[in-house]
Design a protein around this motif. Structure first.
Motif, PDB file in Angstrom:
ATOM      1  N   MET A  79       0.830  -1.206   0.000  1.00 54.46           N
ATOM      2  CA  MET A  79       0.000   0.000   0.000  1.00 54.46           C
ATOM      3  C   MET A  79       0.867   1.259   0.000  1.00 54.46           C
ATOM      4  N   ARG A  80       1.960   1.235   0.796  1.00 59.04           N
ATOM      5  CA  ARG A  80       2.864   2.370   0.813  1.00 59.04           C
ATOM      6  C   ARG A  80       3.469   2.601  -0.569  1.00 59.04           C
ATOM      7  N   LEU A  81       3.836   1.499  -1.216  1.00 55.55           N
ATOM      8  CA  LEU A  81       4.429   1.623  -2.545  1.00 55.55           C
ATOM      9  C   LEU A  81       3.420   2.138  -3.566  1.00 55.55           C
ATOM     10  N   ARG A  82       2.168   1.809  -3.361  1.00 52.12           N
ATOM     11  CA  ARG A  82       1.114   2.267  -4.285  1.00 52.12           C
ATOM     12  C   ARG A  82       0.539   3.632  -3.869  1.00 52.12           C
ATOM     13  N   ARG A  83       1.204   4.293  -2.923  1.00 45.93           N
ATOM     14  CA  ARG A  83       0.788   5.627  -2.445  1.00 45.93           C
ATOM     15  C   ARG A  83      -0.611   5.612  -1.831  1.00 45.93           C
ATOM     16  N   VAL A  84      -0.881   4.530  -1.111  1.00 43.72           N
ATOM     17  CA  VAL A  84      -2.145   4.403  -0.397  1.00 43.72           C
ATOM     18  C   VAL A  84      -1.865   4.531   1.085  1.00 43.72           C
ATOM     19  N   ILE A  85      -2.626   5.377   1.764  1.00 46.45           N
ATOM     20  CA  ILE A  85      -2.473   5.505   3.222  1.00 46.45           C
ATOM     21  C   ILE A  85      -3.120   4.281   3.863  1.00 46.45           C
ATOM     22  N   PRO A  86      -2.353   3.390   4.512  1.00 53.87           N
ATOM     23  CA  PRO A  86      -2.924   2.128   5.037  1.00 53.87           C
ATOM     24  C   PRO A  86      -4.054   2.349   6.027  1.00 53.87           C
ATOM     25  N   ALA A  87      -3.944   3.395   6.867  1.00 49.96           N
ATOM     26  CA  ALA A  87      -4.986   3.613   7.873  1.00 49.96           C
ATOM     27  C   ALA A  87      -6.334   3.920   7.224  1.00 49.96           C
ATOM     28  N   ARG A  88      -6.324   4.553   6.046  1.00 53.63           N
ATOM     29  CA  ARG A  88      -7.571   4.891   5.363  1.00 53.63           C
ATOM     30  C   ARG A  88      -8.289   3.644   4.846  1.00 53.63           C
ATOM     31  N   VAL A  89      -7.596   2.534   4.754  1.00 53.00           N
ATOM     32  CA  VAL A  89      -8.192   1.296   4.250  1.00 53.00           C
ATOM     33  C   VAL A  89      -8.385   0.275   5.360  1.00 53.00           C
ATOM     34  N   VAL A  90      -7.385   0.137   6.248  1.00 53.96           N
ATOM     35  CA  VAL A  90      -7.441  -0.904   7.282  1.00 53.96           C
ATOM     36  C   VAL A  90      -8.492  -0.583   8.330  1.00 53.96           C
ATOM     37  N   ASN A  91      -8.555   0.658   8.779  1.00 54.04           N
ATOM     38  CA  ASN A  91      -9.542   1.010   9.813  1.00 54.04           C
ATOM     39  C   ASN A  91     -10.983   0.790   9.339  1.00 54.04           C
ATOM     40  N   PRO A  92     -11.375   1.237   8.122  1.00 53.97           N
ATOM     41  CA  PRO A  92     -12.722   0.892   7.646  1.00 53.97           C
ATOM     42  C   PRO A  92     -12.931  -0.620   7.494  1.00 53.97           C
ATOM     43  N   SER A  95     -13.502  -7.317   1.141  1.00 53.34           N
ATOM     44  CA  SER A  95     -12.068  -7.595   1.038  1.00 53.34           C
ATOM     45  C   SER A  95     -11.275  -6.301   1.040  1.00 53.34           C
ATOM     46  N   ILE A  96     -10.012  -6.431   1.418  1.00 53.47           N
ATOM     47  CA  ILE A  96      -9.154  -5.252   1.458  1.00 53.47           C
ATOM     48  C   ILE A  96      -8.868  -4.733   0.054  1.00 53.47           C
ATOM     49  N   ASN A  97      -8.906  -5.632  -0.928  1.00 55.20           N
ATOM     50  CA  ASN A  97      -8.676  -5.200  -2.315  1.00 55.20           C
ATOM     51  C   ASN A  97      -9.796  -4.287  -2.810  1.00 55.20           C
ATOM     52  N   GLN A  98     -11.030  -4.571  -2.414  1.00 55.41           N
ATOM     53  CA  GLN A  98     -12.163  -3.721  -2.798  1.00 55.41           C
ATOM     54  C   GLN A  98     -12.006  -2.312  -2.222  1.00 55.41           C
ATOM     55  N   LEU A  99     -11.642  -2.260  -0.937  1.00 58.06           N
ATOM     56  CA  LEU A  99     -11.480  -0.955  -0.308  1.00 58.06           C
ATOM     57  C   LEU A  99     -10.311  -0.183  -0.914  1.00 58.06           C
ATOM     58  N   GLU A 100      -9.220  -0.891  -1.180  1.00 59.71           N
ATOM     59  CA  GLU A 100      -8.062  -0.220  -1.745  1.00 59.71           C
ATOM     60  C   GLU A 100      -8.339   0.290  -3.153  1.00 59.71           C
ATOM     61  N   SER A 101      -9.045  -0.505  -3.955  1.00 59.75           N
ATOM     62  CA  SER A 101      -9.371  -0.066  -5.312  1.00 59.75           C
ATOM     63  C   SER A 101     -10.295   1.149  -5.293  1.00 59.75           C
ATOM     64  N   HIS A 102     -11.234   1.186  -4.346  1.00 62.62           N
ATOM     65  CA  HIS A 102     -12.121   2.348  -4.235  1.00 62.62           C
ATOM     66  C   HIS A 102     -11.335   3.581  -3.788  1.00 62.62           C
ATOM     67  N   TYR A 103     -10.367   3.395  -2.915  1.00 60.40           N
ATOM     68  CA  TYR A 103      -9.529   4.515  -2.480  1.00 60.40           C
ATOM     69  C   TYR A 103      -8.715   5.059  -3.643  1.00 60.40           C
ATOM     70  N   ALA A 125      -9.488   4.942  -6.690  1.00 67.08           N
ATOM     71  CA  ALA A 125     -10.394   5.594  -7.639  1.00 67.08           C
ATOM     72  C   ALA A 125     -10.835   6.975  -7.174  1.00 67.08           C
ATOM     73  N   GLY A 126     -10.442   7.366  -5.982  1.00 72.30           N
ATOM     74  CA  GLY A 126     -10.792   8.693  -5.478  1.00 72.30           C
ATOM     75  C   GLY A 126     -12.020   8.715  -4.605  1.00 72.30           C
ATOM     76  N   GLY A 127     -12.476   7.557  -4.141  1.00 74.28           N
ATOM     77  CA  GLY A 127     -13.670   7.504  -3.316  1.00 74.28           C
ATOM     78  C   GLY A 127     -13.371   7.666  -1.842  1.00 74.28           C
ATOM     79  N   ASN A 128     -14.431   7.858  -1.086  1.00 70.91           N
ATOM     80  CA  ASN A 128     -14.337   7.991   0.368  1.00 70.91           C
ATOM     81  C   ASN A 128     -14.663   6.628   0.983  1.00 70.91           C
ATOM     82  N   VAL A 129     -13.619   5.911   1.357  1.00 74.51           N
ATOM     83  CA  VAL A 129     -13.786   4.532   1.841  1.00 74.51           C
ATOM     84  C   VAL A 129     -14.567   4.508   3.142  1.00 74.51           C
TER      85      VAL A 129
END
Length: 334
Positions: free
Chosen positions: A50-63, A75-83, A85-89
């Motif tokens: 997630m760090r390598l893909r410029r995703v903030i882990p807390a924005r995905v793991v906490n939800p 799944s975590i992949n669904q949340l990460e893909s929505h993040y 895409a610019g969505g509010n997870v």
């Protein structure tokens, strides 16, 4: 030698501290421990990815932890893909939890689509459970008798989740209800009918199916206030009478101008005739002189003509004096 060993030991400690700081900054170990404590298995390499893909882990793991605790299988992949895409997870997960508690059939794909479409999916779910009341501004309509009637309506709507993507918003609902109110008032023969039965407006408008193609379902339309406005019919008649008056005045002014022009034309013609008479009179002495020269008129004849003209002038003068005396005798006070 001892000083070199101490310096080397200090350098090793500093590099170790820097390396650990970079490691714990780049690898969210505490987040990984929190997820394991909550019973959500997330690989440490997944967090590093997630760090390598410029995703903030807390924005995905906490939800994700919140969803798993609520009994949702996401799944975590669904949340990460929505993040990505610019969505509010977090908002999507909250909406899914609220829909799950309210027994509303809402999938993650549908919630993500609604969120990416720019709508507040959590507010939509809450509106599905707790309908919203929309109040229209004062809408004016004119009955057939020419009286203006103003009405306000309160529209109770419920969000239609299936039509949130691509459905019209509140502005369309207000515009359609306003159009229905205007048409209902306009079809009434008398404004008193609308005042006596304001529910005729809500019944007529509600039967038109105004929520078609919108993101809402209209539950009820209630008329909150009905007022009397201007007498539009009388104002229109007054304006028409004023316009007719101005037209008549313009026509009268046109006729007066034409009459003045005709009068001036007649005066010009009179002066023209007088000029011709003067011109003709000027030719009389010339003709008489020519007659004397040619022998067609004798001297005695000319003298007799002068005597007749003198006698005529004298009689005319005597007649004027007599008329003035008679006038004074008839009006002694003057």
């Amino acid at each position: 030698m001892q000083d070199i060993n101490v310096l080397f030991f200090i350098v090793i400690i500093i590099f170790t501290f820097i390396a650990l700081s970079v490691f714990f900054t780049f690898v969210p170990v505490m987040l990984w421990i929190s997820a394991l404590a909550a019973g959500v298995r997330v690989g440490i390499f997944t967090l590093i990815g997630m760090r390598l893909r410029r995703v903030i882990p807390a924005r995905v793991v906490n939800p994700l932890v919140k969803a798993r605790k609520a009994g949702l299988q996401i799944s975590i992949n669904q949340l990460e893909s929505h993040y990505l895409a610019g969505g509010n997870v977090d908002r999507v997960v909250n909406a899914l939890i609220a829909a799950h508690r309210a027994n509303i059939d809402l999938t993650f794909e549908r919630a993500a689509a609604i969120d990416l479409a720019g709508r507040d999916v959590l507010e939509a779910v809450q509106m599905s459970v707790n309908p919203k009341v929309i109040e229209t501004p004062s809408i004016a309509g004119v009955a057939m008798d020419g009286i203006e009637v103003k009405a306000k309506a309160r529209i109770t709507v419920r969000a239609n989740i299936d039509r949130l993507v691509g459905g019209a918003g509140e502005e369309t609902i207000i515009a359609r209800v306003g159009e229905g109110i205007v048409s209902t008032i306009g079809s009434a023969n008398l404004h008193k009918q609308v005042l006596e039965n304001p529910d005729m407006i809500s019944t007529t408008v509600l039967n038109k199916g105004l929520d078609a193609g919108t993101a809402f379902e209209i539950l009820s339309i209630d008329i909150a206030d009905v007022d009397i406005g201007k007498n539009i019919g009388a104002e229109l008649q007054t304006d028409q009478a004023e316009a007719d008056k101005k037209i008549a005045q313009a026509k009268a002014e046109e006729r007066r101008a034409m009459a003045v022009a005709t009068e001036q034309e007649m005066k010009a013609r009179v002066e023209e005739m007088r000029a011709k008479v003067t011109e003709a009179e000027a030719e009389v002495p010339l003709a008489m002189a020519e007659a004397l020269r040619s022998g067609k008129l004798g001297v005695m004849d000319y003298m007799n003509l002068q005597n007749i003209m003198a006698d005529t002038d004298m009689r005319t003068s005597i007649g004027k004096v007599t008329d003035q005396d008679d006038h004074h005798n008839n009006n002694p006070k003057k």
